[in-house]
Design an enzyme around this catalytic site. Structure first.
Site, PDB file in Angstrom:
ATOM      1  N   ASP A  71      74.142 -76.238  39.847  1.00  0.00           N
ATOM      2  CA  ASP A  71      75.161 -77.266  39.994  1.00  0.00           C
ATOM      3  C   ASP A  71      76.076 -77.171  38.786  1.00  0.00           C
ATOM      4  OD1 ASP A  71      75.701 -79.643  41.927  1.00  0.00           O
ATOM      5  OD2 ASP A  71      76.241 -80.338  39.924  1.00  0.00           O
ATOM      6  N   PHE A 147      87.631 -69.154  41.645  1.00  0.00           N
ATOM      7  CA  PHE A 147      87.581 -70.249  42.606  1.00  0.00           C
ATOM      8  C   PHE A 147      87.750 -71.579  41.870  1.00  0.00           C
ATOM      9  CE2 PHE A 147      83.366 -72.283  41.967  1.00  0.00           C
ATOM     10  CZ  PHE A 147      82.819 -71.400  41.065  1.00  0.00           C
ATOM     11  N   GLY A 148      87.798 -72.650  42.640  1.00  0.00           N
ATOM     12  CA  GLY A 148      87.826 -74.007  42.083  1.00  0.00           C
ATOM     13  C   GLY A 148      88.881 -74.192  41.003  1.00  0.00           C
ATOM     14  N   HIS A 175      80.171 -70.633  31.599  1.00  0.00           N
ATOM     15  CA  HIS A 175      79.040 -71.556  31.657  1.00  0.00           C
ATOM     16  C   HIS A 175      77.927 -71.010  32.556  1.00  0.00           C
ATOM     17  CE1 HIS A 175      82.018 -72.115  34.710  1.00  0.00           C
ATOM     18  NE2 HIS A 175      81.307 -72.966  35.414  1.00  0.00           N
TER      19      HIS A 175
HETATM   20  P1  IMP Z   1      78.961 -77.637  42.950  1.00  0.00           P
HETATM   21  O1  IMP Z   1      78.278 -77.043  41.751  1.00  0.00           O
HETATM   22  O2  IMP Z   1      78.746 -76.810  44.163  1.00  0.00           O
HETATM   23  O3  IMP Z   1      78.661 -79.093  43.113  1.00  0.00           O
HETATM   24  O4  IMP Z   1      80.528 -77.522  42.726  1.00  0.00           O
HETATM   25  C1  IMP Z   1      81.130 -77.898  41.559  1.00  0.00           C
HETATM   26  C2  IMP Z   1      82.628 -77.779  41.645  1.00  0.00           C
HETATM   27  O5  IMP Z   1      83.055 -77.605  40.281  1.00  0.00           O
HETATM   28  C3  IMP Z   1      83.171 -76.569  42.392  1.00  0.00           C
HETATM   29  O6  IMP Z   1      83.502 -76.880  43.710  1.00  0.00           O
HETATM   30  C4  IMP Z   1      84.425 -76.228  41.615  1.00  0.00           C
HETATM   31  O7  IMP Z   1      85.494 -77.009  42.052  1.00  0.00           O
HETATM   32  C5  IMP Z   1      84.055 -76.652  40.197  1.00  0.00           C
HETATM   33  N1  IMP Z   1      83.513 -75.505  39.456  1.00  0.00           N
HETATM   34  C6  IMP Z   1      82.239 -75.282  39.067  1.00  0.00           C
HETATM   35  N2  IMP Z   1      82.131 -74.106  38.425  1.00  0.00           N
HETATM   36  C7  IMP Z   1      83.366 -73.587  38.427  1.00  0.00           C
HETATM   37  C8  IMP Z   1      83.881 -72.373  37.909  1.00  0.00           C
HETATM   38  O8  IMP Z   1      83.189 -71.484  37.384  1.00  0.00           O
HETATM   39  N3  IMP Z   1      85.193 -72.202  38.090  1.00  0.00           N
HETATM   40  C9  IMP Z   1      86.000 -73.119  38.689  1.00  0.00           C
HETATM   41  N4  IMP Z   1      85.567 -74.238  39.194  1.00  0.00           N
HETATM   42  C10 IMP Z   1      84.246 -74.479  39.058  1.00  0.00           C
END
Ligand code: IMP
Length: 194
Positions: A71, A147-148, A175
Site C-alpha cells: 500500500d 503512473f498516478g 519508496h
Molecule cells: P494503493 O497503494 O493501491 O492504495 O494506491 C495508492 C495511490 O497512490 C495510487 O493509486 C497512486 O495514485 C499513488 N501512488 C502510490 N505510489 C505511487 C508511485 O510510485 N507513483 C505515483 N503515484 C503513486
C-alpha cells in the site's frame, strides 16, 4: 547448466505498474513474482502500514501461499499529509491537476511517498517493510512514464519528475524500491538458511 531455483511469490494487486516496479527490483533475486487477483479490505488509517497490514490479514485468511501486498500514498506537508491513505481516490477524482491547484499558493511544496510492503505465507503475516522517498510537488505536470502522481513528484536531488524517469531510474530512489529492496535482502537470507 546450473539453474537457479526460484520461489514463486504472489503480489496481490491489480496495478500492473506496481507489479512491474516490484518485479524489476526482484529481477536478479531467487523470487519469481506473479500477480494474484485477490483483494483485502482497505481500512481508514493515516499510515499506509496500517492499511497494508489489514489488507494482508484479509488476504492471509483466503490464501495459503506466499504473498506480498503493498500500500502506498503521497503525503503533502502543507496539506498535513493529505492525500496520504486517500491517494488512490484523490488521484481518480481531482487528479494531478487538482493537487497542483490545491497547493499552488503554498510556499512549502515538500511531499513524501510512502510504501508499506507486507509478506505473508501459510495464512499468516510474517514481516513488513517500509520505504519513504522525499521530494517536492512540481508546479506543472511533466513526463509520460509511470503512473498516478509520478508526473508531479520531483524526488530530492533531481530536477525531473518520476514520470520523466525510466523504471530503472525510478527504482534507484523510489519508496517502493526501498521497501522491496529491504524485503529482497530479508527473503534472500531466509531462503539461503532454509
Ligand atoms: P494503493 O497503494 O493501491 O492504495 O494506491 C495508492 C495511490 O497512490 C495510487 O493509486 C497512486 O495514485 C499513488 N501512488 C502510490 N505510489 C505511487 C508511485 O510510485 N507513483 C505515483 N503515484 C503513486
Amino acid at each position: 547448466m546450473l539453474e537457479l531455483t526460484k520461489s514463486t511469490i504472489y503480489l496481490a494487486t491489480n496495478n500492473m505498474n506496481k507489479f512491474e516496479e516490484i518485479r524489476n527490483v526482484l529481477e536478479n533475486s531467487k523470487i519469481n513474482l506473479r500477480v494474484i487477483n485477490i483483494k483485502g479490505n482497505e481500512i481508514q488509517a493515516f499510515s499506509v502500514l496500517s492499511v497494508a497490514r489489514q489488507s494482508a490479514l484479509n488476504i492471509a485468511e483466503k490464501f495459503e501461499g506466499a504473498f506480498l501486498v503493498e500500500d502506498s500514498g503521497l503525503y503533502i506537508d502543507s496539506l498535513y499529509g493529505f492525500p496520504g491513505p486517500y491517494s488512490s481516490f484523490v488521484y481518480k477524482t481531482i487528479g494531478v491537476g487538482g493537487i497542483i491547484r490545491l497547493i499552488k499558493d503554498r510556499e512549502n511544496k515538500n511531499a513524501e511517498f510512502h510504501s508499506a510492503l507486507i509478506y505473508g505465507e501459510n495464512g499468516k503475516i510474517i514481516k513488513n517493510f517500509v520505504g519513504i522517498t522525499e521530494g517536492t510537488i512540481s508546479t506543472s505536470i511533466k513526463g509520460e512514464k509511470g503512473f498516478g502522481f509520478d508526473p508531479i513528484f520531483i524526488p530530492n536531488g533531481y530536477n525531473k519528475t518520476f514520470a520523466e524517469m525510466t523504471i530503472m531510474e525510478k527504482n534507484k530512489i523510489s519508496h517502493r524500491a526501498k521497501s522491496t529492496g529491504a524485503f529482497a535482502q530479508w527473503i534472500t537470507k531466509k531462503l539461503d538458511n532454509a
